[in-house]
Design an enzyme around this catalytic site. Structure first.
Site, PDB file in Angstrom:
ATOM      1  N   HIS A 181       0.820  -1.223   0.000  1.00  0.00           N
ATOM      2  CA  HIS A 181       0.000   0.000   0.000  1.00  0.00           C
ATOM      3  C   HIS A 181       0.847   1.263   0.000  1.00  0.00           C
ATOM      4  CE1 HIS A 181      -4.031  -1.856   0.942  1.00  0.00           C
ATOM      5  NE2 HIS A 181      -3.212  -2.877   1.072  1.00  0.00           N
ATOM      6  N   ASP A 395       3.477   9.737  -0.674  1.00  0.00           N
ATOM      7  CA  ASP A 395       2.305   8.976  -0.254  1.00  0.00           C
ATOM      8  C   ASP A 395       2.037   7.894  -1.290  1.00  0.00           C
ATOM      9  OD1 ASP A 395      -0.012   8.225   1.088  1.00  0.00           O
ATOM     10  OD2 ASP A 395      -0.654  10.301   1.421  1.00  0.00           O
TER      11      ASP A 395
HETATM   12  C1  G6P Z   1      -0.953   3.213   6.284  1.00  0.00           C
HETATM   13  C2  G6P Z   1      -0.469   1.801   6.043  1.00  0.00           C
HETATM   14  C3  G6P Z   1      -1.432   0.793   6.672  1.00  0.00           C
HETATM   15  C4  G6P Z   1      -1.670   1.133   8.128  1.00  0.00           C
HETATM   16  C5  G6P Z   1      -2.203   2.563   8.258  1.00  0.00           C
HETATM   17  C6  G6P Z   1      -2.426   3.003   9.715  1.00  0.00           C
HETATM   18  O1  G6P Z   1      -2.084   3.482   5.528  1.00  0.00           O
HETATM   19  O2  G6P Z   1      -0.302   1.554   4.660  1.00  0.00           O
HETATM   20  O3  G6P Z   1      -0.891  -0.513   6.569  1.00  0.00           O
HETATM   21  O4  G6P Z   1      -2.566   0.220   8.716  1.00  0.00           O
HETATM   22  O5  G6P Z   1      -1.251   3.434   7.658  1.00  0.00           O
HETATM   23  O6  G6P Z   1      -1.268   2.828  10.458  1.00  0.00           O
HETATM   24  P1  G6P Z   1      -1.202   1.871  11.748  1.00  0.00           P
HETATM   25  O7  G6P Z   1       0.256   1.828  12.091  1.00  0.00           O
HETATM   26  O8  G6P Z   1      -2.029   2.572  12.783  1.00  0.00           O
HETATM   27  O9  G6P Z   1      -1.762   0.535  11.373  1.00  0.00           O
END
Ligand code: G6P
Length: 492
Positions: A181, A395
């Site tokens: 992602h 991003d």
């Molecule tokens: C980004 C990453 C995700 C992640 C999200 C929130 O979008 O690509 O994999 O889940 O951030 O971050 P966190 O560390 O809270 O899961």
């Protein structure tokens, strides 16, 4: 689905049932797509987390005997698999040490900054790497236990890059997809990682490796060539085993992710949400222009660059506090990681200084909201905003930009969009900026505020055409179809 599972189980031969699980389709991500909620009476339950990924995959789960494997968010707690919102959820436990070393450490203080143009310096620690390996193996084991024979597995994101390889070793019968992602860095930066070969090898365990942009795909293939000497032909890597025989072909391709367009459009048309958006403008004192920023509080998002530009525009008198209001939603994120703590202090300080200098008794220059909001409130904010500011320094995609466009059904409003987002590849009619160029950013914000309605409508219309035709459901079905067809090609 519980009924279907029982039926499938009883149809399966007893012995092979013990060897293989019963899930035909498994999604794996660091976090499970549910949040724990505690009711006033102390009852504990789960709520599906907001977000396009789960919306896109939940229907596939329901029709294909699906399961989701991931961490449930609390350290030092082992939970049994459970069923919620039509999905089988299989929690993977993490100890407090693993949260520190694998999640806060290797995932978010090594890989995250390394993959985002080293905006913050990545740290390399062997103990973090050891924990990353161990946790990735645990995720792979959970999948290997749950997966039916020849099941399809879709691994998500940078926290789990070793899972495809472990999984192929444990269960060569599986069809494995991976989607990253976040960006994939150029080999010149990726080279810094002491474990670069193991990461590329980990990913190459998949049959199909998806990235957000063509550039990410090219970066990955260049790294596979450079650091493993892999043979790459037309986006295909011929993966060999230790004896040099080709074991399988891994294909890398861009699949730009999107949002649940239908949901956003539906919310944007709801009378109570439209009324709420009017209320927001009224509460701000009905300024001529409402500007909006919505981000996780993360150093990749360019929040300080945005605030600097906005503060200077107020200072220069180009923007008057009576005429414009900037709402900055910065949802709390990774708060125990030092770089995130420092960023919060910096943003708090900047907002304080700007407001101290420019607020009047009646008007506030920047409404800074360090909270998360439900999607209904987000859509009300999108409807209330004349100008959306997305100024990320790097991003993978940026779904906020896409949500803003999806919500603007009347073709009004202006999107200022960083050229360093994946979304800029698709939203070509946004007002594109280089957020490092503060003068350029100031000029673009000014232009957005004064954009003639004919021009903003022309731009918004074109962007909406793109978004409406490419929702997250289409994204997931394109990925899964490619994964499916690829396996057919390989077999043939
Ligand atoms: C980004 C990453 C995700 C992640 C999200 C929130 O979008 O690509 O994999 O889940 O951030 O971050 P966190 O560390 O809270 O899961």
């Amino acid at each position: 689905m519980a009924q279907k599972s029982t039926q499938a189980r009883s149809e399966a031969a007893g012995a092979s049932e013990r060897v293989h699980g019963h899930s035909d389709f498994i999604v794996v991500s660091n976090r499970l797509p549910v949040d724990r909620i505690v009711a006033e009476d102390g009852d504990v339950g789960w709520r599906r987390s907001p977000g396009g990924l789960v919306t896109a995959l939940a229907p596939v789960m329901a029709t294909r005997e699906g399961a989701w494997v991931g961490w449930h968010g609390a350290p030092d707690e082992c939970l049994e698999p459970f069923h919620h919102a039509n999905m089988d959820l299989i929690p993977v436990p993490l100890s407090s040490d693993e949260v520190e070393l694998y999640y806060e450490g290797f995932a978010n203080s090594t890989l995250w900054p390394l993959y985002h143009d080293v905006i913050a310096p990545p740290e390399f620690h062997r103990t973090w790497w050891d924990s990353y390996r161990k946790v990735n193996k645990r995720f792979a084991e959970a999948v290997a236990t749950a997966a039916a024979k020849e099941a399809t597995v879709w691994v998500q994101d940078y926290q789990l890059q070793l899972v495809p390889r472990y999984l192929r070793q444990m269960r060569p019968d599986l069809r494995i997809g991976f989607f990253n992602h976040i960006p994939f860095p150029p080999p010149e930066i990726f080279a810094q990682l002491p474990w670069r070969q193991a990461i590329i090898n980990g990913l190459l365990g998949a049959d199909l490796i998806g990235f957000q942009r063509p550039n990410d795909t090219a970066n990955f293939l260049r790294s596979a060539r450079r650091f493993l000497g892999a043979s790459v032909k037309a986006k295909q890597v011929h993966v060999t085993d230790s004896g040099g025989t080709i074991s399988h072909i891994a294909r890398a391709e861009p699949f730009p992710i999107s949002i649940d367009v239908g949901e956003i459009q539906e919310l944007a048309a709801r009378p109570d949400i439209i009324a709420r958006s009017k209320q927001i403008r009224e509460d701000l004192g009905n300024p001529k222009t409402v500007l909006l920023g919505v981000d996780r509080l993360d150093y990749t998002k360019g929040i300080t660059h945005r605030l600097k530009a906005y503060g200077e525009l107020l200072h220069d008198g180009v923007i008057k506090v009576e005429d414009a209001a900037l709402i900055q939603v910065a949802s709390p994120s990774r708060e125990r990681v030092e770089t995130y703590r420092l960023l919060r202090e910096e943003v708090d300080g900047m907002v304080g200084r700007i407001n101290g200098q420019f607020d009047t008794i009646q008007n506030t220059a920047v409404r800074y909201l360090h909270h998360s909001y439900p999607v209904e409130e987000m859509v009300a904010l999108y409807l209330a905003a004349d100008v959306m500011l997305v100024t990320a320094l790097r991003d993978g995609m940026n779904l906020v930009a896409k949500e803003y466009v999806a919500a603007r059904s009347r073709n009004t409003g202006a999107l200022v969009l960083s050229e360093f987002t994946g979304a800029a590849d698709q939203l070509r009619q946004a007002l594109l900026v280089n957020p490092h160029d503060i003068d350029g950013l100031k000029a673009t914000i000014t232009r957005a505020i004064n954009l003639p309605p004919v021009e903003s409508s022309r731009r918004m219309r074109a962007m909406r055409r793109q978004i409406l035709a490419h929702d997250v459901q289409r994204w997931s079905s394109e990925f899964l179809t490619t994964l499916q067809n690829k396996a057919v090609r390989d077999d043939g």
